[in-house]
Design an enzyme around this catalytic site. Structure first.
Site, mmCIF file in Angstrom:
data_model
loop_
_atom_site.group_PDB
_atom_site.id
_atom_site.type_symbol
_atom_site.label_atom_id
_atom_site.label_comp_id
_atom_site.label_asym_id
_atom_site.label_seq_id
_atom_site.Cartn_x
_atom_site.Cartn_y
_atom_site.Cartn_z
ATOM 1 N N PHE A 44 0.769 -1.225 -0.115
ATOM 2 C CA PHE A 44 -0.166 -0.059 0.002
ATOM 3 C C PHE A 44 0.905 1.303 -0.054
ATOM 4 O O PHE A 44 0.318 2.323 -0.103
ATOM 5 C CB PHE A 44 -1.010 0.022 1.266
ATOM 6 C CG PHE A 44 -1.968 -1.105 1.360
ATOM 7 C CD1 PHE A 44 -2.740 -1.432 0.319
ATOM 8 C CD2 PHE A 44 -1.477 -2.091 2.351
ATOM 9 C CE1 PHE A 44 -3.610 -2.460 0.632
ATOM 10 C CE2 PHE A 44 -2.359 -3.354 2.491
ATOM 11 C CZ PHE A 44 -3.443 -3.399 1.530
ATOM 12 N N GLU A 45 2.113 1.082 0.216
ATOM 13 C CA GLU A 45 3.072 2.239 0.391
ATOM 14 C C GLU A 45 3.780 2.304 -1.029
ATOM 15 O O GLU A 45 3.951 3.626 -1.500
ATOM 16 C CB GLU A 45 4.267 2.033 1.432
ATOM 17 C CG GLU A 45 3.400 2.299 2.646
ATOM 18 C CD GLU A 45 4.371 2.224 3.883
ATOM 19 O OE1 GLU A 45 5.691 1.673 3.345
ATOM 20 O OE2 GLU A 45 4.326 2.639 5.028
ATOM 21 N N LEU A 46 3.916 1.265 -1.804
ATOM 22 C CA LEU A 46 4.507 1.076 -2.872
ATOM 23 C C LEU A 46 3.651 1.816 -3.928
ATOM 24 O O LEU A 46 4.044 2.503 -4.850
ATOM 25 C CB LEU A 46 5.172 -0.150 -3.516
ATOM 26 C CG LEU A 46 6.246 -0.775 -2.566
ATOM 27 C CD1 LEU A 46 6.475 -2.191 -3.030
ATOM 28 C CD2 LEU A 46 7.522 -0.006 -2.569
#
EC number: 3.2.2.6
Length: 700
Positions: A490-492
């Site tokens: 979810f951060e990439l």
């Protein structure tokens, strides 16, 4: 002979002159009737009784011998009542016999009850009187008749003599009677202060336990004669006036009352024993008795007995004012009196000014308590109250109508060789309990990548697309998820990160165990601060598997609201003949199925692709109850070459022959059926594209 006649005449004249008039009832047929004598004979069944003619014991000054010498005859008659017809008595000489001026019954029987008249008469003189006789049986279980007892009273601590009455007819003249005494029909061991002499029972110091029935018994020939006396004990006679108990006697009592309301005043007083005198207690207003007032609103009650013991009484009387008026204000006095004096107590009624301080404080206090109660109730049952309101009055989320799923579930699978008891419970919760409860019990539609994701692009793009189509993001936070940094996906992806930071999607973080000692836990805390709309719920364990547990109520509250959908009818579900070549893939979502089918059909024969596309796309658009899709397959072109699938992950077990638009060898022509067993034998697995193996799919 001549001297004897004048002597009889003189004797007769003396008898006539000795007659005394007591209370004449009347004269009938020249006979003077003295009615019924005051002395009444009462005897028990089986006892002897002697009825004496009362004329010789109070009506004339002559005895039976003188009357007989004067030539008067004594005759006896009987009647049921005094006014009934009198009949002569038949004397049998044995049970019923006459003895001078008396009539004997040995013994008396029940039918002997009535009135007996003795008539003294000759040819020129007549006088009569009646005596009443009552014959009764003993009361049940007793040696006496309760209606034939003599009543005696004795004062506490004083002496009392109990006489055995009316036994002189059964005792020979000049001798003392032999009397046996009983209490309550039983022999008693008398204490030393009780002395028995002849026909007398003397109690020197009366006690409260001396109350009772005393029976004396004497022997008369073959008969027994009994007499019973009931003794009641009272307190000593008082020599003091009554005492007022309420209101205070020597103090003015002031009552402040509001006009228009009812008023009730009560006066209680104690009266010592004064014999048979009734207590006297009453109210007065000023110098007037209550009954002398013209107001019907003011009335005095009857005297009420509060308690009584040994003749001492506590009584009360009430004064009632229905509606207090200005003229009713003033002094009201309660008076009590007996033969030794009078006392009184005063109550003053005054008007009370309206004061709202107490009422206001009480009202504010009640409101504060109610507010505290409501806040406490909301704190304890906030989720239950919100669920109740939402289920009955809530509306479905309008902003999420264009999304296909209620929640996207993110979870990290554990390798079987690393399983422990704790990881088994977490795996069971994430793979079975959570989906079953949300989908089957609450009716939510979940997207679980391992079950529903069919690739159409890169793995990150597929995840981003599916999260974007979900109303909630559920992250099952386990130690394995933290160690593998399962949230990194979810951060990439920029789109996913923006959704979390901006609050475009609400995140539900389910912690399955204590994570503070796990590696990378600091990054979890940083992630929590990054997410704008975040709710953290802790899974207590298998003990909270019931739908009514606190965990499921909180999870349901955080999930989007949706009303239960009606069960599908038979026409809404595709039957086996209408499901087309993907009939066996009922667990694959419509979106994923269309994507996979389109990719597979791109490499098929043009004619087969065209026919299958037109037929299946029409059926899917018309009959599938989730949603319809429009997808145009290019008339030419091929998919990129497929790479061999590794052992990392399988998205969906779909027969390769169907996805590639090919038929297994030996399959019947178009329109013919092939057995399910033959199709499964030739099934192949869909391999991953090279670009899809860049990110591990162990993390959903």
């Amino acid at each position: 002979m001549r001297s004897r006649v004048p002597l009889q005449i003189l004797l007769y004249a003396a008898v006539i002159r000795s007659l005394k008039v007591v209370s004449k009832r009347g004269s009938v047929d020249g006979c003077t009737d003295w009615s019924v004598d005051y002395l009444r004979y009462r005897v028990l069944l089986g006892e002897p009784v002697r009825i004496k003619c009362a004329l010789f014991y109070g009506y004339i000054r002559a005895n039976y011998t003188h009357a007989q010498s004067a030539g008067l005859s004594l005759m006896w008659y009987r009647s049921a009542t005094h006014t009934d017809h009198e009949e002569p008595i038949t004397l049998d000489g044995t049970r019923t016999l006459k003895e001078e001026d008396a009539l004997w019954f040995r013994p008396a029987q029940l039918q002997d009850s009535g009135h007996y008249s003795c008539v003294l008469r000759n040819s020129s003189y007549c006088m009569k009187v009646s005596m009443a006789l009552t014959v009764a049986e003993n009361s049940s279980g007793l040696c006496y008749n309760s209606k034939m007892r003599r009543l005696e009273k004795a004062e506490l601590s004083k002496s009392k003599d109990i006489l055995c009455p009316d036994i002189q007819d059964y005792t020979p003249a000049g001798s003392e009677p032999h009397v046996t005494w009983y209490k309550e029909c039983r022999p008693k061991q008398w204490r030393s202060s009780i002395i028995r002499t002849a026909d007398l029972l003397s109690i020197r110091d009366v006690r409260e336990d001396d109350i009772g029935n005393y029976t004396c018994e004497i022997q008369f020939g073959r008969f027994l004669v009994r007499r019973t006396t009931e003794l009641t004990v009272t307190a000593p006679l008082t020599d003091k006036p009554p005492k007022i108990l309420q209101p205070p006697e020597h103090k003015l009592s002031v009552m402040e009352l509001q006009l228009g309301g009812p008023v009730n005043l009560t006066c209680r007083a104690f009266f010592g024993y004064s014999g048979d005198v009734s207590p006297l207690i009453y109210w007065m207003k000023g110098e007037k008795f209550i009954e002398d007032l013209d107001e019907t609103r003011i009335r005095e009650s009857e005297i009420k007995m509060v308690r009584e013991h040994l003749g001492e009484q506590e009584v009360s009387v009430s004064l009632t004012i229905d509606s207090l008026q200005e003229e009713d204000l003033g002094n009201y006095s309660c008076y009590v009196e007996n033969g030794h004096g009078r006392r009184h107590a005063i109550i003053q009624l005054s008007r009370r000014e309206l004061m709202y301080t107490v009422e206001l404080a009480g009202g504010l206090g009640a409101i504060l308590l109610m507010l505290i109660f409501l806040v406490s109730l909301y704190k304890c049952y906030r989720i239950e109250l919100m669920l109740f309101y939402r289920n009955h009055f809530g509306s479905e989320d309008v902003d999420g109508e264009n999304k296909d799923y209620d929640a996207y579930v993110s979870y990290t699978k554990v390798d079987p060789d690393q399983w422990s008891q704790e990881t088994r419970e977490e795996e069971h919760f994430a793979l079975e309990i959570l989906p079953d409860m949300l989908e089957k019990h609450y009716g939510y539609k979940l997207f679980i990548p391992d079950r529903d994701l069919i690739p159409t692009g890169t793995y990150i793009e597929d995840v981003a697309r599916c999260v974007d189509q979900s109303k909630r993001l559920i992250i099952v936070m386990t130690p394995n998820y933290v160690v593998r940094r399962g949230w990194s996906i979810f951060e990439l992806e920029t789109r996913l990160r923006n959704m979390l930071v901006s609050g475009e999607i609400k995140v539900i973080l389910i912690e399955c165990s204590d994570l503070r000692g796990i590696m990378n836990y600091q990054e979890v805390e940083a992630l929590k601060h990054t997410i704008k709309l975040l709710t953290v719920i802790r899974w207590p364990g298998p003990g909270s598997s019931k739908p009514n547990s606190r965990f499921w109520k909180q999870l349901q509250y955080e999930m989007p609201f949706r009303r239960p959908e009606p069960k599908l009818s038979h026409e809404q579900v595709l039957d086996a003949s209408e499901q087309g070549p993907f009939g066996e893939l009922q667990t694959v979502s419509a979106l994923s199925m269309v994507s996979a089918t389109s990719t597979a059909m791109a490499t098929a024969h043009p004619d087969l692709r065209s026919g299958f596309h037109n037929t299946y796309n029409t059926q899917l658009r018309q009959k599938h109850y989730y949603r319809g899709y429009e997808y145009d397959i290019p008339s030419s072109g091929t998919l990129p070459p497929l790479a061999t699938m590794g052992s990392q992950h399988t998205y969906c077990n779909i027969p390769m022959s169907l996805l590639n638009g090919q038929r297994p060898p030996g399959q019947p022509a178009h329109g013919q059926q092939q057995s399910l067993e033959e199709q499964q034998v030739n099934n192949a697995l869909l391999p991953l594209l090279p670009r899809e193996t860049s990110i591990s799919s162990v993390i959903w």
